[in-house]
Write a protein that holds these residues in place. Structure first.
Motif, PDB file in Angstrom:
ATOM      1  N   GLY A   1       2.416  -8.745  11.209  1.00 40.04           N
ATOM      2  CA  GLY A   1       3.330  -7.668  10.848  1.00 40.04           C
ATOM      3  C   GLY A   1       3.609  -7.596   9.366  1.00 40.04           C
ATOM      4  N   ARG A   2       3.904  -8.747   8.762  1.00 38.24           N
ATOM      5  CA  ARG A   2       4.203  -8.748   7.329  1.00 38.24           C
ATOM      6  C   ARG A   2       2.956  -8.422   6.500  1.00 38.24           C
ATOM      7  N   CYS A   3       1.830  -8.993   6.880  1.00 39.48           N
ATOM      8  CA  CYS A   3       0.600  -8.764   6.134  1.00 39.48           C
ATOM      9  C   CYS A   3       0.273  -7.276   6.065  1.00 39.48           C
ATOM     10  N   TRP A   4       0.260  -6.614   7.221  1.00 32.56           N
ATOM     11  CA  TRP A   4      -0.198  -5.227   7.236  1.00 32.56           C
ATOM     12  C   TRP A   4       0.874  -4.247   6.794  1.00 32.56           C
ATOM     13  N   ALA A   5       2.134  -4.631   6.886  1.00 33.50           N
ATOM     14  CA  ALA A   5       3.173  -3.818   6.248  1.00 33.50           C
ATOM     15  C   ALA A   5       2.990  -3.855   4.735  1.00 33.50           C
ATOM     16  N   ALA A   6       2.619  -5.027   4.202  1.00 35.58           N
ATOM     17  CA  ALA A   6       2.374  -5.157   2.766  1.00 35.58           C
ATOM     18  C   ALA A   6       1.155  -4.345   2.340  1.00 35.58           C
ATOM     19  N   VAL A   7       0.105  -4.336   3.160  1.00 38.50           N
ATOM     20  CA  VAL A   7      -1.056  -3.501   2.837  1.00 38.50           C
ATOM     21  C   VAL A   7      -0.656  -2.032   2.794  1.00 38.50           C
ATOM     22  N   GLY A   8       0.207  -1.623   3.705  1.00 41.03           N
ATOM     23  CA  GLY A   8       0.696  -0.247   3.684  1.00 41.03           C
ATOM     24  C   GLY A   8       1.425   0.085   2.395  1.00 41.03           C
ATOM     25  N   ARG A   9       2.153  -0.896   1.864  1.00 39.76           N
ATOM     26  CA  ARG A   9       2.841  -0.650   0.586  1.00 39.76           C
ATOM     27  C   ARG A   9       1.832  -0.550  -0.557  1.00 39.76           C
ATOM     28  N   VAL A  10       0.728  -1.302  -0.479  1.00 38.70           N
ATOM     29  CA  VAL A  10      -0.330  -1.165  -1.485  1.00 38.70           C
ATOM     30  C   VAL A  10      -0.843   0.279  -1.498  1.00 38.70           C
TER      31      VAL A  10
ATOM     32  N   ARG B   1      -4.864  -2.615  -6.647  1.00 39.25           N
ATOM     33  CA  ARG B   1      -3.750  -1.672  -6.684  1.00 39.25           C
ATOM     34  C   ARG B   1      -4.280  -0.276  -6.972  1.00 39.25           C
ATOM     35  N   LEU B   2      -3.551   0.724  -6.552  1.00 35.11           N
ATOM     36  CA  LEU B   2      -3.960   2.100  -6.797  1.00 35.11           C
ATOM     37  C   LEU B   2      -4.047   2.419  -8.284  1.00 35.11           C
ATOM     38  N   ASP B   3      -3.233   1.734  -9.101  1.00 35.63           N
ATOM     39  CA  ASP B   3      -3.236   2.038 -10.541  1.00 35.63           C
ATOM     40  C   ASP B   3      -4.122   1.099 -11.352  1.00 35.63           C
ATOM     41  N   ASP B   4      -4.885   0.206 -10.701  1.00 34.15           N
ATOM     42  CA  ASP B   4      -5.867  -0.599 -11.420  1.00 34.15           C
ATOM     43  C   ASP B   4      -6.974   0.307 -11.958  1.00 34.15           C
ATOM     44  N   ASP B   5      -7.541  -0.057 -13.104  1.00 43.11           N
ATOM     45  CA  ASP B   5      -8.655   0.755 -13.599  1.00 43.11           C
ATOM     46  C   ASP B   5      -9.915   0.450 -12.789  1.00 43.11           C
ATOM     47  N   LEU B   6     -10.950   1.263 -12.981  1.00 44.17           N
ATOM     48  CA  LEU B   6     -12.149   1.178 -12.159  1.00 44.17           C
ATOM     49  C   LEU B   6     -12.800  -0.196 -12.223  1.00 44.17           C
ATOM     50  N   GLU B   7     -12.893  -0.772 -13.407  1.00 46.07           N
ATOM     51  CA  GLU B   7     -13.575  -2.059 -13.531  1.00 46.07           C
ATOM     52  C   GLU B   7     -12.858  -3.150 -12.749  1.00 46.07           C
TER      53      GLU B   7
END
Length: 386
Positions: A220-229, A352-358
């Protein structure tokens, strides 16, 4: 790093479903090409099946195998087992009859639930019958006594099929009618958050499969955290084509339930049907996970014509050059990667969504650097995140 919240919460898998259903019962929970269920309808079906399992005599903490193709009833069954206080043991539908007895006995299964949904493609009950030749001659389907599987007491078949030695769906629903909601809720309330939720068998290519023991809290905690990612919200929709005996599908399912989003899948993955489903249902998150699935989409003749504009993020694992190719093919979608481990609940590190492509193609989101997010680590039932 995923920003910390003002509070932390852990629930059992059954309560995860019920909590979301109580918030918006009418919202889409699961979407398949020919069927969709709201969170309210999914919770109702899961509770009915859970009462049936209790009526069948399945006790708290007992292990129940699920040998089913992806379907709404497969998902309802997973939640039902959790609601009844039992342990879910997903079974690989690709096992041969010579491989199945090992899992049945090693996992101490008290019952197996299967379905006639895909009989035209794979006869899953026939697989069980081949693995357990004594089954068809059993005179007491609700109280099996099999020399080859001494702990197994019942094989349940959802659907219309009625076969000697098995408990059909009508019988299971009849048993459910003898179990009150109050009795189910007492059973559900007694489930420990750090109790075992899932035993998932993995890595059987070079040796016998190994059962990974995963707690409600870890999953539960793991995949809730992935959802926040993914910055998931109730109006998001996640397409996940992997089979539901794998955390590549179970994880996204739980992620969606944790955040009230819709889970979109199909019985099998086939590129043409998948593209049509994605166009029709317009998922915002694509979770193919594995390059062969993504490449089958990208190389399909209809890919260039398909409207995938609703998608904003996608998860794939693979070497950097391949991830770059995938990103180039879908420039409007943020391509993320992860380091996953079944024994760790499915996701250990994430971009993260805001990480650059590299960063997104050269790392898995952790790897000892300050980039990305450490999702979870599970050891002896403990869970940490940052």
């Amino acid at each position: 790093m995923v920003p910390p919240r003002d509070w932390a919460e852990a629930v059992t898998l059954g309560d995860l479903l019920l909590r979301t259903a109580s918030r918006d019962a009418s919202a889409d929970a699961i979407v398949f090409p020919a069927q969709r269920l709201s969170y309210g309808a999914l919770a109702e079906r899961a509770r009915e099946l859970a009462r049936g399992l209790i009526g069948l005599g399945i006790g708290a903490g007992e292990h129940v195998g699920v040998l089913m193709a992806n379907s709404p009833d497969c998902i309802a069954t997973i939640y039902a087992i959790a609601l009844a206080g039992a342990v879910v043991v997903p079974i690989n539908t690709r096992y041969r009859s010579v491989e199945l007895p090992y899992v049945i006995t090693n996992a101490d299964l008290a019952a197996i639930i299967t379905s006639d949904r895909i009989d035209d493609y794979v006869d899953l009950l026939g697989l069980i019958q081949d693995a357990l030749p004594e089954l068809e001659a059993a005179s007491e389907p609700r109280h099996l006594v099999l020399e080859s599987a001494p702990r197994l007491r019942a094989v349940v078949v959802l659907g219309a099929r009625c076969t000697p030695g098995t408990v059909d769906e009508a019988t299971l629903i009849g048993l459910a009618e003898g179990v009150s909601d109050q009795e189910l809720d007492r059973r559900r309330a007694g489930v420990r958050v750090r109790g075992t939720a899932l035993v998932l068998y993995t890595s059987g290519t070079t040796a016998q499969p190994r059962g990974c023991v995963l707690t409600h809290e870890a999953l539960g905690r793991c995949w809730a955290a992935v959802g926040r990612v993914f910055e998931l919200a109730p109006d998001d929709r996640c397409w996940a084509p992997c089979p539901l005996f794998h955390l590549g599908a179970i994880g996204p399912l739980l992620m969606c339930a944790a955040h009230g989003a819709a889970f979109i899948s199909d019985t099998f993955f086939e590129a043409s049907a998948a593209l049509a489903l994605i166009e029709l249902e317009r998922p915002t998150i694509l979770y193919p996970a594995y390059p062969p699935i993504t490449q089958a989409l990208l190389t399909h003749p209809k890919f260039t014509e398909a409207d995938l504009s609703a998608a904003r993020a996608m998860l794939n694992v693979g070497p950097p050059d391949l991830l770059r190719q995938m990103q180039t093919a879908m420039p409007h979608v943020v391509q993320l990667s992860l380091y996953g481990l079944t024994e760790g609940g499915g996701a250990i590190t994430y971009n993260r969504l805001d990480d650059d492509l590299e960063v997104r193609v050269e790392t898995c989101g952790g790897c000892g650097s300050s980039e990305g997010s450490l999702i979870c680590h599970v050891a002896n039932g403990s869970w940490w995140s940052r």
